[in-house]
Design an enzyme around this catalytic site. Structure first.
Site, mmCIF file in Angstrom:
data_model
loop_
_atom_site.group_PDB
_atom_site.id
_atom_site.type_symbol
_atom_site.label_atom_id
_atom_site.label_comp_id
_atom_site.label_asym_id
_atom_site.label_seq_id
_atom_site.Cartn_x
_atom_site.Cartn_y
_atom_site.Cartn_z
ATOM 1 N N GLY A 91 0.830 -1.200 0.000
ATOM 2 C CA GLY A 91 0.000 0.000 0.000
ATOM 3 C C GLY A 91 0.865 1.251 0.000
ATOM 4 O O GLY A 91 2.072 1.191 0.264
ATOM 5 N N CYS A 92 0.248 2.379 -0.283
ATOM 6 C CA CYS A 92 0.998 3.637 -0.378
ATOM 7 C C CYS A 92 1.494 4.088 1.003
ATOM 8 O O CYS A 92 2.691 4.272 1.212
ATOM 9 C CB CYS A 92 0.133 4.709 -1.025
ATOM 10 S SG CYS A 92 -1.496 4.930 -0.281
ATOM 11 N N TYR A 93 0.567 4.205 1.961
ATOM 12 C CA TYR A 93 0.984 4.629 3.301
ATOM 13 C C TYR A 93 1.992 3.651 3.886
ATOM 14 O O TYR A 93 2.940 4.031 4.578
ATOM 15 C CB TYR A 93 -0.224 4.697 4.237
ATOM 16 C CG TYR A 93 -1.139 5.884 4.063
ATOM 17 C CD1 TYR A 93 -0.677 7.184 4.221
ATOM 18 C CD2 TYR A 93 -2.491 5.703 3.783
ATOM 19 C CE1 TYR A 93 -1.537 8.277 4.104
ATOM 20 C CE2 TYR A 93 -3.360 6.791 3.668
ATOM 21 C CZ TYR A 93 -2.871 8.070 3.827
ATOM 22 O OH TYR A 93 -3.731 9.145 3.721
ATOM 23 N N THR A 94 1.759 2.367 3.610
ATOM 24 C CA THR A 94 2.610 1.334 4.212
ATOM 25 C C THR A 94 4.028 1.394 3.665
ATOM 26 O O THR A 94 4.986 1.306 4.424
ATOM 27 C CB THR A 94 2.006 -0.053 3.971
ATOM 28 O OG1 THR A 94 1.637 -0.167 2.601
ATOM 29 C CG2 THR A 94 0.775 -0.249 4.822
ATOM 30 N N MET A 105 7.101 10.623 -0.373
ATOM 31 C CA MET A 105 7.008 9.697 -1.498
ATOM 32 C C MET A 105 5.849 10.106 -2.395
ATOM 33 O O MET A 105 4.915 10.762 -1.933
ATOM 34 C CB MET A 105 6.724 8.311 -0.895
ATOM 35 C CG MET A 105 6.663 7.152 -1.807
ATOM 36 S SD MET A 105 5.993 5.719 -0.882
ATOM 37 C CE MET A 105 4.231 6.153 -0.928
#
Lengths: 363, 363, 363, 363
Positions: free
Chosen positions: D165-168, D329
């Site tokens: 995932g993006c946040y991860t 990011m």
């Protein structure tokens, strides 16, 4: 044209006008103060101070004031101002207010200082975090920290009001009930704050250009931001009288106005939603400008823009036994000019909410 | 809490309250109307109409109204509303107001329609550009086009006010003096308009998502936008009574509020800056809400945000013998809700500027 | 790491590297040039010129280049540069390139000037609009106006390329076919242009601060913008060899990148959509970087961001017998750095599209 | 036209093309995957899947692809796709990939799943947080979590890649070295995350309209966001093999792209800047896409936009003995499509950085 009639105790109509002067009226906070005072009804602005724009028409500096403000900008003459007005607002860089104030001035007028000069009681702490020498330490003791919801009575009798910082107002009001009631471990407090760009001021810096701020977010002043000791001192008064130690991290957000704080702290005991809600209601249910939102609703800065409201709410995380507290506010209103007007209302014996009841502007 | 005392002709204090109802109170224009009326002072909102949100708390639809508006949304019952209120505002999709109004309603109340239903006198033109059948053509004739600066007297006696469109208000007020005084060739008029995104409404469409609008600009409705015939008709009245033919091109700009129009037209004779300035002053120097800017200053939407002002100015291009006219306005205030309140003030005999004198919000 | 192998005429692999230097590499256009050249494949940047940041690490000025560009900024030494590189790019304020260039330099290297110094053939016109004395008029005649789609062959043999302005590239390419084919009345041309804020440069000015630009739109340089004579001269070559006279009005839009032009002109004869489409296809159907959109689709800057494409389209208005022409482009790519790379490719005999084929970035 | 020649072990030129298909190519992540693969050089996109736009031209859905992608959108037929391509990308809602995959498909092709279906090893945890039944639990065990910097070797041999995932991605890479080296108290980890709006997807929802997101910031999914268990599981592997328990709070920021995480944790022992810097260098100094910034430099999302980089840095707070870790990011690149390409490169034996070396786009 900004006037409304009022009826006095004898049933007679009268117009009561508070005369004010603003030193630093061309910064973003100063201009917001002008906007609010023009709509107040009982105030007349006698002095538009701005060292950078002396003799320039105020409306040439802020086009929104065209045909509304005809005055020109004046130099920073606090002595002269003291003879002219009931209240002086200083929306100036750190150190200036302290360098201008003296007993003679305070004997004639009230001072509402939007800078940090009189916020911190311990001079050493002030000088360490702001890295400047304090020019009027003798007045620090009598200055009252102008967080109206907490220091209301003391404010009414003060000669000097230290108007709180933007981040600090939002952080303190969001956490106050939990600290006061000792529901959170005060050593575990972390405040992650996000602010719109007007908080960076109107100085011409590359870092604040449209293309540099737009489409980006960053943290800044990590572990070193000057609002940290202010939050620590004030929350300390709510706890045991000595400053707490917290983590505070501000972030720059691509928007004009608004501050959101997200705070984290460990709970000192098991609490239900109702337990904590009751504590917030205890302190805020009669406060006009602090809105404790309904369960599950997260504060958003868009819902307070242009207004004096602070929206707060919380979520308990049973997995970590922490509480997540959120507060949203307009940094230029409740975080600066609006709170300054609220303080002026209190010291001048006006209705505390006068001139501050406009609903938030959306979208 | 939104009330102020006033003194009547007999010197007695009295509270005069205008009762109003809003049909379509949950669109952006409807919500702005709520914001302005809450701060008006002499108005009480009796009905928050919203077919989409019947029975839902208004403040659950617009969080800025939390603890300010406690009412729930109601269905669109104009008959019932007519018995309750002095003025009905319709901020609804095209065709709805015309389908609801009738003689019985108009005999009891006034209608300020923010939609286009009663703006265009020629039914065929309306039906051609809007592509819907007009449900109440019998009321078009008596409806007054609510551009206050131009139709002030007629508005005062009207039962139906056709509140002008956003683009049209800005375009007409910017060009009116030049057309009226025949200083420009009316066959040469080109209006290039730019609007913030609130003008697109609150409907859930992919094209209006944040990521689709942000960081982009586009023209839309080129040669076909519905505000074209409205501008043509009204400017025609200022000229020879028959509609003009112009080019009008709207653009979508990544901002919430604001309309800027840039208009081009050939001059009918050689004119100096002073000649044209004199014409603008002739029509606007006593108008509170139209600000003719100083020479060389271009209107900017940021200077009118949240206010009822329209800022206008012009530049003569001797190389092409054209004049470039610019106008800036808040599409939700003077372009919709603010002008609706201005019209209400006129028909109810209140001060035309009541509730509309707040300075623009910046930044 | 930015290299790819290529096969030469003998079927042998070889690496061909074009050595380039950039004077003014720390402005927005200069930095975009760096970005594009780093991804080009056949280019090595030998010199990062920046008088403002001499000896500072380039990646300290532009954090996106951290660990990508290790070099430090150098002074503006064009003589030394001429010995080192095949192509010099000047992305500098007006007047600087003309003050630095001389025959010795041009005998050793090629110059692609992104400033306006060599764009306008008539020195008097240049000096009148730019209000500076031209320091190297002797080189104006040989300089080739680097609008690749129109001057491709001449560019290949040039020593000096006058890289076109941002507004001009978009305006000229959008109108060129209609002017060339005499389908529009050239005296009736009006160009209403809108640009993102990167076009205003990276200088620290209050007017370009985030809070001043955000949530607003304005026109500027009305009737006086310096790109006007450039458009007039180039479109004049397409018509009868003498400059046209047009109205050009630029606007500042709250977004980082992108230019949209909306142009208006009277048609010289009755034309169908197909007639005009055929003319656009005649000039552009084999052009990689000019995309004539499908019927009814309006150009949007979001669809070209970060790329070298110009999207154009038109709408005929039978009511006024005018054509509305629209063009969208990234001001920093096709409007500056991308076109400079396209010119470099042409003068160095590389594939014209080399390093420019990245699709637009969305959202 | 997206091809470059390469030289094989025998010194012969050859063109190696990886055939891929995308299911869910019209979401923001899917479109970003298209953009990156078009520029890759060794890839040919055989299938533009999009159930919502079957038979519609891809470039009618995303105008940036006009004249670049001629294909039309196809239905989601994974069986047919498996016969056609080497790699299938699924950029689809949770649950879909798991419902389509089977042994026959995996025997013919590789699957890179951008959804969460194969990220979490414990089915109960997946079903509890996502509130859906997992349709293919038998494949969870063999799926490799595609965080390239940490699982590089395992990825090379995998049939199923669970793209993080993006946040991860941002949270794990920022904290990994500190957890792995046991420098922080894992029970004290708090991650405060901020994301641009493209992370909310392209669905037509009122909450994601321009005017609702612009000029505001809010937290959402407080204590309940689905990326929480993913971070907890992966950081757990770096620690003692069992999931950690953390606080994770995402915020919505008014910008298109970018994620910034600000993490807080107590230090397990006294550490100097050099101690911690050494640990970050140990894990990242040879990593192309993780940039550990210079001392005192805070990550900003603008410096990574459009690229596959993650910028990380940290500040020690001696007052609280906590470390503040920051990571920035592009959520659509390293947080989705870019990492998917990086995974594809690894499983197909290509250079891991192929097609991902473009510098970040600024401004």
């Amino acid at each position: 044209m900004w006037l409304y009639n009022r009826v006095n105790s004898l049933g007679k109509e009268e117009i009561i006008m508070v005369k004010v002067g603003i030193i630093g009226s061309t910064g973003y906070a100063g201009q917001e103060l002008v906007r609010l005072l023009l709509g107040h009804g009982d105030v007349s602005i006698e002095w538009y101070g701005s060292r950078s724009y002396i003799d320039k028409k105020y409306s040439d500096v802020y086009g929104n004031m065209f045909q509304i403000v005809d005055q020109r900008c004046m130099d920073d003459n606090m002595e002269e101002l003291a003879d002219k007005v009931d209240v002086i607002f200083t929306a100036t860089p750190q150190g200036l207010a302290a360098s201008l104030v003296n007993e003679n001035i305070l004997s004639k007028t009230k001072l509402v200082d939007l800078s940090a000069d009189f916020r911190i009681k311990d001079v050493a702490t002030y000088e360490a975090w702001y890295n400047i020498e304090h020019k009027a330490p003798e007045f620090i003791k009598e200055a009252v920290y102008g967080l109206c919801e907490i220091n209301r009575e003391a404010i009414k009798g003060a000669r000097i009001i230290a108007n709180p910082g933007c981040y600090t107002t939002c952080s303190i009001l969001s956490l106050y009930p939990l600290v006061k009631e000792r529901l959170i471990d005060v050593d575990s407090i972390i405040v992650d704050a996000k602010s719109g760009t007007s908080g960076a001021g109107r100085g011409a810096k590359v870092a604040n250009l449209y293309c540099e701020v737009n489409e980006s977010i960053k943290a800044y002043g990590v572990t070193t931001h000057r609002h940290t000791p202010e939050i620590e001192e004030q929350l300390g008064y709510a706890y045991d009288g000595t400053p707490l130690t917290i983590n505070f991290t501000p972030h720059l957000v691509p928007m004009n106005r608004g501050i959101l704080i997200t705070a984290y702290a460990g709970l000192t005991k098991e609490c239900s939603y109702e337990d904590i809600k009751a504590v917030y209601d205890k302190y805020y249910e009669n406060e006009t400008f602090v809105r404790v939102l309904d369960k599950g609703v997260c504060p958003e800065t868009r819902w307070v823009e242009g207004s004096n409201y602070v929206d707060v709410n919380f979520v308990i995380d049973p997995r970590t036994n922490r509480v997540v507290v959120m507060g949203a506010m307009d940094n230029l209103v409740k975080g600066a000019a609006g709170q300054a007007v609220q303080n002026m209302n209190l010291i001048m014996g006006l209705d505390e909410t006068k001139g501050l009841m406009m609903p938030p502007l959306f979208p």
